[in-house]
Design an enzyme around this catalytic site. Sequence first.
Site, short mmCIF file in Angstrom:
data_model
loop_
_atom_site.label_atom_id
_atom_site.label_comp_id
_atom_site.label_asym_id
_atom_site.label_seq_id
_atom_site.Cartn_x
_atom_site.Cartn_y
_atom_site.Cartn_z
N GLN A 148 0.84 -1.20 0.00
CA GLN A 148 0.00 0.00 0.00
C GLN A 148 0.87 1.25 0.00
OE1 GLN A 148 -3.38 -0.38 3.04
NE2 GLN A 148 -2.04 -2.06 3.61
N ASP A 206 6.13 4.89 -0.97
CA ASP A 206 7.57 5.17 -0.94
C ASP A 206 8.32 4.23 -1.90
OD1 ASP A 206 8.56 2.75 0.43
OD2 ASP A 206 7.52 3.51 2.19
N HIS A 219 -1.37 1.92 -4.19
CA HIS A 219 -1.80 3.31 -4.05
C HIS A 219 -0.87 4.29 -4.76
CE1 HIS A 219 -4.03 1.81 -0.23
NE2 HIS A 219 -4.70 1.59 -1.33
N CYS A 263 -4.03 12.29 -20.48
CA CYS A 263 -3.82 11.07 -21.28
C CYS A 263 -3.46 9.85 -20.45
CB CYS A 263 -2.75 11.31 -22.35
SG CYS A 263 -1.07 11.40 -21.69
N THR A 282 0.29 -3.10 8.66
CA THR A 282 -0.91 -2.39 8.21
C THR A 282 -2.02 -2.51 9.25
OG1 THR A 282 -2.63 -2.25 6.50
CG2 THR A 282 -1.59 -4.39 6.79
#
Length: 250
Positions: free
Chosen positions: A88, A91, A106, A117, A178
């Site tokens: 997720q 970095d 993400h 575009c 997480t």
Amino acid sequence: MRNIVFLSGAGISAESGISTFRDAGGLWDTYNVMDVCSAEAFRRNRQFVLAFYNKRRRELAGKAPNAAHRMVAELQREFPGRVLNITQNIDDLFEKAGCQGTVHLHGELTKARCETCGHIWSIGYADLVGTELCPRCGAARVRHHVVMFNEQAPEYTRLYEALDGLSADRGMLVVIGTSGLVLPVEEFARYAPYRVLNNLEPQEAIDDRVFSVHMYEKAGDAAPKIAELAHHFLSAGRGGLGGRRADIVF
Ligand code: NAD
């Protein structure tokens, strides 16, 4: 052949000096999430949101991967094509550690995207000031390549495919760092025959009874144990966890 999917969040990068969102002292102590990370905020105040991500990007420049990022890279080198890394995180610490083919659910701070575009390109650690032109179509609609709240996340398709693969191949899911508040990791874990969880402490959004193994400690400390478990798992033949039980607890 058995495979492993790693699924990580902000916690895996915490020891590298990158703030998580929700831990004490995390980014949400300083910012309101909907002011800086939402499609609405970006429509309202483009410059403010660009500046928030410029700051995150600049902070990233001097950061180094830690033992947990390196552990994933080493497993990928040792077991080519059998270790998929999904994160997720926005970095670039997995890339700095030498990981290949990391799926950034993400987006990535070090890339820009053209809203006209859809072209995506690398910008390293440079600021986006809002007047840049797309190198492909020339439009002046350049933005950070990060998925914000109330935006689509096209890479989720890759996650769902990977989870299906785990279920079919009797694979292992390793979840690291997480809170489970953005992604329903507990639900995802049910796809995998073998499930490992590493967080700093139990999380309200994750019923850890779903996992065969949980390690509540820093990812850097858990890394050698996860590596050992992964090594046994990938080296083992069918029908066993390298001679260990699936509910092994370290
Ligand atoms: P979160 O901030 O909601 O939760 C952090 C989790 O990491 C907690 O469960 C905590 O127990 C754990 N943790 C903290 N330090 C740890 C350590 N040293 N070792 C192991 N675990 C540790 O993070 P989230 O669930 O990833 O959700 C936040 C969202 O914000 C994600 O979408 C993510 O992309 C984004 N984000 C990314 C970064 C980054 O790219 N490094 C940083 C902050 C937020």
